[in-house]
Enzyme design. Structure first.
Site, PDB file in Angstrom:
ATOM      1  N   ASP A  78      40.964  90.721  34.903  1.00 11.57           N
ATOM      2  CA  ASP A  78      42.345  91.077  35.250  1.00 11.57           C
ATOM      3  C   ASP A  78      43.246  89.863  35.027  1.00 11.57           C
ATOM      4  O   ASP A  78      44.207  89.635  35.766  1.00 11.57           O
ATOM      5  CB  ASP A  78      42.445  91.550  36.703  1.00 11.57           C
ATOM      6  CG  ASP A  78      43.751  92.311  36.979  1.00 11.57           C
ATOM      7  OD1 ASP A  78      44.452  92.644  36.007  1.00 11.57           O
ATOM      8  OD2 ASP A  78      44.071  92.544  38.155  1.00 11.57           O
TER       9      ASP A  78
ATOM     10  N   ALA B 259      51.151  94.221  42.047  1.00 14.45           N
ATOM     11  CA  ALA B 259      52.190  93.514  41.291  1.00 14.45           C
ATOM     12  C   ALA B 259      52.890  94.416  40.277  1.00 14.45           C
ATOM     13  O   ALA B 259      53.761  93.969  39.538  1.00 14.45           O
ATOM     14  CB  ALA B 259      51.582  92.312  40.581  1.00 14.45           C
TER      15      ALA B 259
ATOM     16  N   ALA C  76      48.760  88.637  42.184  1.00 16.08           N
ATOM     17  CA  ALA C  76      49.260  89.383  41.030  1.00 16.08           C
ATOM     18  C   ALA C  76      48.232  89.491  39.918  1.00 16.08           C
ATOM     19  O   ALA C  76      48.412  90.232  38.970  1.00 16.08           O
ATOM     20  CB  ALA C  76      50.526  88.720  40.493  1.00 16.08           C
ATOM     21  N   GLY C  77      47.151  88.742  40.019  1.00 20.02           N
ATOM     22  CA  GLY C  77      46.151  88.739  38.963  1.00 20.02           C
ATOM     23  C   GLY C  77      45.446  87.402  38.934  1.00 20.02           C
ATOM     24  O   GLY C  77      45.636  86.562  39.822  1.00 20.02           O
TER      25      GLY C  77
ATOM     26  N   HIS D  11      39.620  97.604  39.660  1.00 19.66           N
ATOM     27  CA  HIS D  11      39.520  96.425  40.534  1.00 19.66           C
ATOM     28  C   HIS D  11      39.271  96.807  42.004  1.00 19.66           C
ATOM     29  O   HIS D  11      40.145  96.707  42.852  1.00 19.66           O
ATOM     30  CB  HIS D  11      40.693  95.461  40.384  1.00 19.66           C
ATOM     31  CG  HIS D  11      42.066  96.045  40.286  1.00 19.66           C
ATOM     32  ND1 HIS D  11      42.585  96.944  41.202  1.00 19.66           N
ATOM     33  CD2 HIS D  11      43.064  95.819  39.386  1.00 19.66           C
ATOM     34  CE1 HIS D  11      43.821  97.246  40.872  1.00 19.66           C
ATOM     35  NE2 HIS D  11      44.132  96.571  39.767  1.00 19.66           N
TER      36      HIS D  11
END
Length: 379
Positions: A269, A135, A306-307, A211
């Site tokens: 995150d 993202a 995106a998270g 991540h």
């Protein structure tokens, strides 16, 4: 102040004990029932405070927004999920936006705030691989620039403690080496590195991966990639998002079991969408995202992840109850492991005399009953 429970996490196991706190520190640990206490938590679990070293925002506010009110609100509210220490994390953007973001964190630290402790800034980007950008805004993903980074660190007044970067694009590993030699944890992420390139980055000082499974070259049995490196390099830290969306719970089990109890770091995150309603939309790094019913956040343009909006206490629950990871592996990943990675394990990450009185009291269902940030009840 003295608290007690029949289940206090000490030396890798639960034991009956009393904890005495004064002036922000744990000053004594004694046998259960020895003294009169201020709060008796019965059989509830008492564990060290959670440390989230990769999180972007909360309650509509993002680190890149660079407003002191938003950051202070975040630090005050985040103990509700057991977080006592945090690294506000940037996202790739223009130099001006990133400079203002780190200046804002430095200003708040200098002027004062309440709640969880800001233990540093996680600088995610802009030195990322464009193919594995996730993202992150592609137009701002650039090659590593040592002189530019030095300016960012000056703006941050030395508070950048973690940097996510694609080390394979760092010419002669100049920035990797500089950060490693100046106490900044270099984490390979948003990277197209091969296994061999990842190993060479470690040789030049990179000691973590960002991540794991997400934003990196995937594992194949004839081409292990960065995921394979994350599992193989036993003494290199590796973050993992434990929401069950970014990585299947069985993949979480595989990673924890391959890595061991000392080098996995649980992260959220989480984005500014944390704490916001399902279906709400927000701007993250210049891109619109939407919160899905499972709590994940996706780009509205591509539908890509995106998270998250994960809370650390729920991450712990998922890892233990759904992924089937032993409790000591799981609790280490959100306490002593991140503390050790940031070289704070002399005062954070465990319940021990002389350590910061950062403590979480968990209900049996993993709800947070109370969080103590340096001895102060914070919820």
């Amino acid at each position: 102040m003295i608290i007690q429970s029949t289940k206090v996490w000490i030396a890798g196991q639960f034991m009956p004990a009393q904890i005495e706190m004064e002036n922000g520190k744990i000053i004594n640990i004694t046998e259960h029932g020895k003294k009169s206490v201020d709060v008796d938590y019965g059989t509830l679990r008492i564990v060290p405070g959670f440390i989230d070293i990769h999180t972007h925002g909360y309650d509509t506010w993002d680190t890149n927004d660079a407003t002191p009110e938003g950051l202070r609100n975040w630090m005050k509210k985040i103990p509700s999920e057991g977080v006592t220490s945090i690294c506000p994390t940037t996202i790739t953007q223009s130099h001006e936006v990133l400079s203002n973001a780190v200046k804002n964190v430095a200003r708040v630290v200098e002027e004062g705030y309440e709640g969880a402790e800001i233990i540093g800034i996680h600088f995610e980007g802009p030195y990322l691989d464009q193919k594995f950008k996730g993202a992150q805004p592609e137009q701002y993903c650039i090659k590593a620039d040592l002189e530019e980074f030095k300016q960012y660190q000056e703006d941050a007044k030395g508070l950048i403690k973690v940097i996510t970067m694609a080390c394979e694009h760092d010419e002669d590993y100049k920035l990797t080496e500089y950060c490693a030699q100046h106490g900044i944890l270099v984490s390979q992420g948003h990277s197209g590195a091969s296994y061999e390139q990842a190993r060479m980055a470690v040789a030049h000082g990179a000691m973590s991966m960002t991540h794991v499974f997400n934003g990196m070259t995937p594992f194949h049995h004839r081409n292990p990639g960065l995921v394979g490196a994350a599992m193989r390099f036993r003494d290199v830290y590796g973050e993992v998002i434990c929401d069950g969306n970014h990585s299947d719970v069985n993949a979480l089990n595989n990673y924890y079991m391959a890595k061991g109890r000392d080098y996995v770091i649980m992260i959220t995150d989480s984005l500014m969408a944390k704490g916001c309603p399902i279906g709400s939309k927000h701007i993250f790094g210049g891109n619109e995202i939407e919160v899905y019913p499972d709590g994940s956040a996706h780009l509205t343009s591509t539908k890509g992840l995106a998270g998250s909006t994960l809370k650390v206490n729920r991450g712990l629950q998922i890892v233990v109850e759904e992924a089937g990871v032993p409790f000591d592996y799981a609790i280490n990943s959100c306490t002593i492991n991140p503390a050790r990675a940031l070289k704070l394990d002399n005062r954070k990450g465990k319940i021990c005399v002389g350590y910061d009185a950062d403590i979480v009291v968990l209900e049996d269902n993993y709800d947070v009953k109370q969080t103590y940030c340096k001895g102060k009840a914070s919820i």
